[in-house]
Design an enzyme around this catalytic site. Structure first.
Site, mmCIF file in Angstrom:
data_model
loop_
_atom_site.group_PDB
_atom_site.id
_atom_site.type_symbol
_atom_site.label_atom_id
_atom_site.label_comp_id
_atom_site.label_asym_id
_atom_site.label_seq_id
_atom_site.Cartn_x
_atom_site.Cartn_y
_atom_site.Cartn_z
ATOM 1 C CB SER A 277 -1.057 0.070 1.185
ATOM 2 O OG SER A 277 -0.120 0.307 2.332
ATOM 3 C CE LYS B 45 -3.492 2.165 4.593
ATOM 4 N NZ LYS B 45 -3.176 1.070 3.465
#
Length: 150
Positions: A30, A74
């Protein structure tokens, strides 16, 4: 007086350890290309998050709003009040715009093709932010700061 000084020294070490002593192994697709799929060893700190000093572009550790046992890595792409436009599906051109609500942030992985993030579960409550990633230790070829990159 010496006893007080020694006590404060010990507390200072304890406080510094609590604020900075988090070495985390992060892996997965990710955050490619910023972080490796096979794993990066990074340092995190909690002071910035506790003082509300994280910003767009910072990489953060966030407790998953979908699975509280999981910690996500993130990048912040929107703070409260920001308008964020994002691709609903990275394989299409359909976009949506959202205003990040008060007390929330918008997070996304750098690799939009392989990231579960705010595009799926929406803005994340700021209280779920666990720390800010600031330095890569390993691999040695990537050693250094992981400051803002948008």
């Amino acid at each position: 007086m010496n006893g007080l000084r020694n006590l404060l020294k010990g507390k200072g070490i304890e406080i510094a350890k609590e604020a900075f002593d988090r070495t985390i192994l992060v892996f997965g697709p990710s955050m490619l290309p910023t972080l490796s799929i096979t794993g990066d060893l990074v340092l995190t700190e909690k002071i910035s998050t506790r003082l509300g000093k994280v910003n767009n572009g910072d990489i953060v550790l966030v407790r998953s709003p979908e699975n509280p046992k999981k910690i996500l890595t993130k990048r912040i792409l929107g703070m409260e009040g920001d308008k964020v436009t994002y691709l609903v599906d990275p394989n299409s051109e359909k976009c949506r715009t959202i205003t990040v609500p008060k007390g929330h942030i918008w997070i996304q992985g750098d690799n939009i093709y392989a990231s579960t993030d705010s595009r799926q579960f929406g803005p994340v409550p700021y209280g779920l932010v666990q720390g800010k990633v600031f330095w890569r230790i390993w691999p040695i070829s990537g050693f250094g700061s992981l400051g803002e990159e948008i």
